[in-house]
Every structure is written in structure tokens, then in C-alpha cells.
Scaffold this motif. Structure first.
Motif, PDB file in Angstrom:
ATOM      1  N   ARG A 103      -2.613  -5.265  -8.745  1.00  0.00           N
ATOM      2  CA  ARG A 103      -1.621  -4.195  -8.556  1.00  0.00           C
ATOM      3  C   ARG A 103      -0.694  -4.055  -9.759  1.00  0.00           C
ATOM      4  O   ARG A 103      -0.290  -2.955 -10.108  1.00  0.00           O
TER       5      ARG A 103
ATOM      6  N   GLY B  14       3.652  -0.053  -3.691  1.00  0.00           N
ATOM      7  CA  GLY B  14       3.161  -0.683  -4.909  1.00  0.00           C
ATOM      8  C   GLY B  14       3.924  -1.983  -5.133  1.00  0.00           C
ATOM      9  O   GLY B  14       4.817  -2.341  -4.352  1.00  0.00           O
TER      10      GLY B  14
ATOM     11  N   ASN C 181       0.833  -1.215   0.000  1.00  0.00           N
ATOM     12  CA  ASN C 181       0.000   0.000   0.000  1.00  0.00           C
ATOM     13  C   ASN C 181       0.864   1.261   0.000  1.00  0.00           C
ATOM     14  O   ASN C 181       0.412   2.337  -0.370  1.00  0.00           O
TER      15      ASN C 181
ATOM     16  N   THR D 114       6.594  -3.398  -6.803  1.00  0.00           N
ATOM     17  CA  THR D 114       7.764  -2.877  -7.524  1.00  0.00           C
ATOM     18  C   THR D 114       8.404  -3.960  -8.389  1.00  0.00           C
ATOM     19  O   THR D 114       8.191  -5.160  -8.170  1.00  0.00           O
TER      20      THR D 114
END
Length: 199
Positions: free
Chosen positions: A101, A70, A67, A72
Motif C-alpha cells: 500500500r 489507504g 480499503n 495514510t
């Protein structure tokens, strides 16, 4: 039953730089336990993205606060790596949330719900499987806590780390049993008597 708790070091990962350093270590491990947590929704129609990805070796568990960072690229590359085996329970659900995501192709993953079946374990929950194998209880008291809180509490950290590490522990225990053959599959006596009557 006594409570199970992750015995190693817990690292909270809150920046992309920390994520990169964590993944550099995790990529050196041949086998990892994984799990994820999402903030619960108590209102109809309200949904949240996955907030936490837990990845554990025997000694270290990293709590990636998605949160804040992200999903990555280093984390994606770890999930896609065919060289590192990831063990989890209900992985389909975890990956479904993670795919919201960012897109990625997970590789080298083992689903414990399927892996336990040849050992005669029909249970689907982590708690029950762990209880059968280790005679210890995994607490679920933090499951519905706020995983997007400004700071994670110590009980939240321990809960999250224990879940990922428990997957690894279960896998290692079953591999050990497979090698030694030191287990018996209990069969349903009714089924046995039916089969005997047929003969």
C-alpha cells in the motif's frame, strides 16, 4: 475452553481525519498490539490489498479501514515510531501486505513467534499460544469474511480487535513471567534420557 474477547472499546476508522485523531491517541501508548486482515481470494490469480489494520492498547482498539483511507501518513509515522513498541504475530506477512500500500520502515516491533521461544513455547499460531498461557480460545470464525464489506459486522469487529489485543496480552503475560520466574519449561523426557546415557 472459554472464549477470549477484547474487553475495551472498538473504534472503526473510516476517514483520514479519524485516522489522524486515532494515531494521536495511540502515540501516547508505549506498547501496542497490531494485526491486519485481507479480504480472502477464492479465485485463482485473484489478490486483494490489505483491508484492515488493527492497533490495540489495553482499553481501545482502532480498526483502520485501509480499503477506504489507504495507508495514510499518520499511520505510517506510527509504524515508523521508535518510541512506540508494536507487538504482533507473523509480522513479516503483515508488513509485506502493508508495504504493497505504501513504502515505510517499521521500527520497534516485536515478533511473538520469536519472543515465546525462551519460555519453551514452540507453537506458532496465536490461538495455540493464547490457549497455553490463558486457557482461553480465540475464535477464528470471521477470518475468511469480507473485510472490504460496506460495513463491518459486530462479530468481525470483535474478532479483529481481539486478535490485536491478544498479542499485547501475550507479551504482557510473558514479561510478567520473566520477572517472577514463575514458569517451568517442559523438556522432552527422551532427550533427557539420551543425555543421561551419554554422561
Amino acid at each position: 475452553m472459554p472464549k477470549a474477547a477484547f474487553p475495551g472499546q472498538i473504534h472503526v476508522v473510516q476517514t483520514p481525519q479519524e485516522a489522524e485523531r486515532a494515531v494521536a491517541y495511540l502515540k501516547t501508548c508505549p506498547l501496542l498490539g497490531i494485526d491486519s486482515e485481507t479480504r480472502p481470494s477464492f479465485n485463482r490469480g485473484e489478490t486483494h490489498k490489505v483491508a484492515l489494520l488493527q492497533v490495540s492498547s489495553e482499553e481501545h482498539c482502532f480498526l483502520f479501514r485501509l480499503n477506504l483511507t489507504g495507508l495514510t501518513l499518520p499511520i505510517i509515522l506510527l509504524l515508523e515510531s521508535p518510541k512506540v513498541t508494536k507487538v504482533g504475530l507473523s509480522l513479516k506477512d503483515d508488513f509485506m501486505m502493508l508495504h504493497k500500500r505504501a513504502p515505510f520502515e517499521q521500527r520497534a516491533c516485536i515478533e511473538l513467534q520469536e519472543f515465546v521461544r525462551p519460555f519453551g513455547i514452540q507453537e506458532k499460531s496465536l490461538q495455540k499460544i493464547y490457549g497455553i498461557l490463558f486457557g482461553e480460545k480465540i475464535s477464528k470464525s470471521q477470518r475468511l469474511s469480507n473485510w472490504e464489506a460496506g460495513e463491518l459486522t459486530e462479530p468481525q469487529k470483535l474478532y479483529a480487535a481481539t486478535d490485536a489485543w491478544a498479542c499485547l496480552n501475550i507479551y504482557n503475560k510473558l514479561q510478567e513471567l520473566k520477572q517472577t520466574g514463575d514458569f517451568e519449561i517442559e523438556t522432552d523426557t527422551e532427550e533427557e534420557s539420551k543425555n543421561e546415557n551419554k554422561e
